[in-house]
Design a protein around this motif. Structure first.
Motif, mmCIF file in Angstrom:
data_model
loop_
_atom_site.group_PDB
_atom_site.id
_atom_site.type_symbol
_atom_site.label_atom_id
_atom_site.label_comp_id
_atom_site.label_asym_id
_atom_site.label_seq_id
_atom_site.Cartn_x
_atom_site.Cartn_y
_atom_site.Cartn_z
ATOM 1 N N GLY A 1 -18.091 63.000 -23.338
ATOM 2 C CA GLY A 1 -18.391 62.749 -21.935
ATOM 3 C C GLY A 1 -17.814 61.411 -21.403
ATOM 4 N N THR A 2 -17.345 60.731 -22.019
ATOM 5 C CA THR A 2 -16.708 59.628 -21.922
ATOM 6 C C THR A 2 -15.260 59.603 -21.422
ATOM 7 O OG1 THR A 2 -18.308 58.371 -23.254
ATOM 8 C CG2 THR A 2 -16.321 57.127 -22.425
ATOM 9 N N SER A 3 -14.775 59.296 -20.219
ATOM 10 C CA SER A 3 -13.376 59.141 -19.967
ATOM 11 C C SER A 3 -12.773 57.828 -19.839
ATOM 12 C CB SER A 3 -13.188 59.481 -18.451
ATOM 13 O OG SER A 3 -13.330 58.780 -17.410
ATOM 14 N N MET A 4 -11.423 57.544 -19.847
ATOM 15 C CA MET A 4 -10.813 56.175 -19.816
ATOM 16 C C MET A 4 -11.373 55.439 -18.458
ATOM 17 S SD MET A 4 -9.137 55.349 -22.532
ATOM 18 C CE MET A 4 -7.665 54.243 -22.525
ATOM 19 N N GLY B 1 -15.154 46.253 -16.245
ATOM 20 C CA GLY B 1 -14.658 45.578 -14.994
ATOM 21 C C GLY B 1 -13.106 45.455 -14.944
ATOM 22 N N ILE B 2 -12.556 46.486 -15.216
ATOM 23 C CA ILE B 2 -10.868 46.369 -15.001
ATOM 24 C C ILE B 2 -10.435 47.701 -14.374
ATOM 25 C CG2 ILE B 2 -10.468 44.541 -16.747
ATOM 26 C CD1 ILE B 2 -9.914 46.622 -18.717
ATOM 27 N N SER B 3 -9.237 47.679 -13.900
ATOM 28 C CA SER B 3 -9.073 48.723 -13.210
ATOM 29 C C SER B 3 -8.229 50.000 -14.436
ATOM 30 C CB SER B 3 -7.598 48.422 -12.535
ATOM 31 O OG SER B 3 -6.663 48.155 -13.432
ATOM 32 N N HIS C 1 -5.087 47.149 -22.930
ATOM 33 C CA HIS C 1 -5.834 46.971 -24.099
ATOM 34 C C HIS C 1 -6.075 48.129 -25.174
ATOM 35 C CE1 HIS C 1 -7.079 43.598 -21.484
ATOM 36 N NE2 HIS C 1 -6.894 44.291 -20.745
ATOM 37 N N VAL C 2 -6.166 49.409 -24.708
ATOM 38 C CA VAL C 2 -5.953 50.417 -25.735
ATOM 39 C C VAL C 2 -5.410 51.615 -25.372
ATOM 40 C CG1 VAL C 2 -8.557 49.948 -26.750
ATOM 41 C CG2 VAL C 2 -8.202 51.053 -24.563
#
Lengths: 199, 199
Positions: free
Chosen positions: B13-16, B24-26, B33-34
């Motif tokens: 259920g987690t998206s980028m 707290g980044i766009s 970062h990943v």
């Protein structure tokens, strides 16, 4: 059948459309049978909860010394879990997002508290060890009992959720698992007569 | 932080976008970062797996009698679980839908098999009881150990998943929980000297 879909997809991830597909009926006609998925959830977790609470009223749970009663309730809880596997599995996965889920969590807490009360009585009688805090002991005991839903498969086939690290099943009947739980929980894994160099 | 999001929303259920919001980044800059959420998952479950496997190479796990080694590994497994709580929680919830998840399940199986091997040796030495099948015993033991992730909260605050029937925490330190698990699993809940009418 709805219960299997809930267990496979998770309750949150299940829509009325998924339920109608699994039942082989149209999305519009499923509303003739159930008004909402929450109604189905309530019916299914009630079955698990009623089965568990019934144990607390059985003869073996209300008569005899606290230790015997604690052992009886432990054994029967495992047997109910195995007999009502999909319903108890669903109950144990409830998250608390809806009224029905919060009600189910509340009933689980109540069951755990009643069992903890029985264990407290046995500690006070000196029948159960006093050097492990009772709440922790009952949580660990329920951890052991409830883990059975993660690996027990009555037909030897893994369910569709793919989430178990265990490939094979079954591993014993309900009565055999209940025996194992009672032996480990009350007497421990150590042999009664340790080997020659045992301490 | 990503691990907390995975544990709250579930990995599936987690998206980028969820991950970038939590950081707290766009959404576009998170890719600096990943490269993927699967990469994050691999990093996080590796941390849990490495911690668990390291236990098997520690002095107490490789020297002494099988019973002592089995007790040592049990205690240290609980301690690692508590010390690396979010990572082990994530590991235990992995479902097997991606290569990384299947790899993690395979490593969990391997760990369980190595521990079961240790318990088998202790049964053969007559130090552990032979009337509970070893695979069942280790599954029930891991059930007890792994349940700790469901109720242990180091800061006394429930996590956002709302899925626990337990309201309060913490309940003991890692060492206290490890003590409780070792006592119950190896010696059982029964008092060593049962009360006057004990059998």
């Amino acid at each position: 059948m709805a219960v299997r879909v809930f267990n496979e997809r998770g309750y949150d991830g299940t829509s009325m459309e998924h339920l109608s597909q699994a039942a082989g009926i149209s999305k519009s006609s499923i509303y003739h049978h159930v008004s909402s998925k929450e109604e189905l959830l309530r019916w299914a977790v009630s079955r698990a909860i009623d089965g568990l609470f019934a144990v607390l009223d059985e003869e073996g749970a209300v008569t005899g010394r606290p230790l015997e009663r604690a052992q009886y309730v432990t054994r029967r809880t495992v047997e109910v879990l195995v007999a009502e596997l999909p319903y108890v599995t669903l109950l144990l996965r409830v998250r608390g997002n809806t009224d029905t889920e919060r009600w189910a969590l509340e009933r689980r807490r109540e069951f755990d508290h009643r069992v903890a009360g029985l264990f407290s009585a046995a500690v006070q009688e000196g029948e159960l060890r006093g050097d492990v805090e009772v709440r922790m002991a009952t949580r660990l005991l329920f951890g052991m009992i409830n883990s059975v839903v993660e690996w027990y498969r009555p037909d030897g086939v893994r369910q569709g959720d793919g989430g178990s690290p265990y490939e094979e099943g079954p591993l014993g009947s309900g009565a055999e698992i209940a025996d194992a739980v009672v032996r480990i929980a009350f007497s421990g894994l150590r042999a009664a007569n340790p080997g020659p160099a045992g301490d």
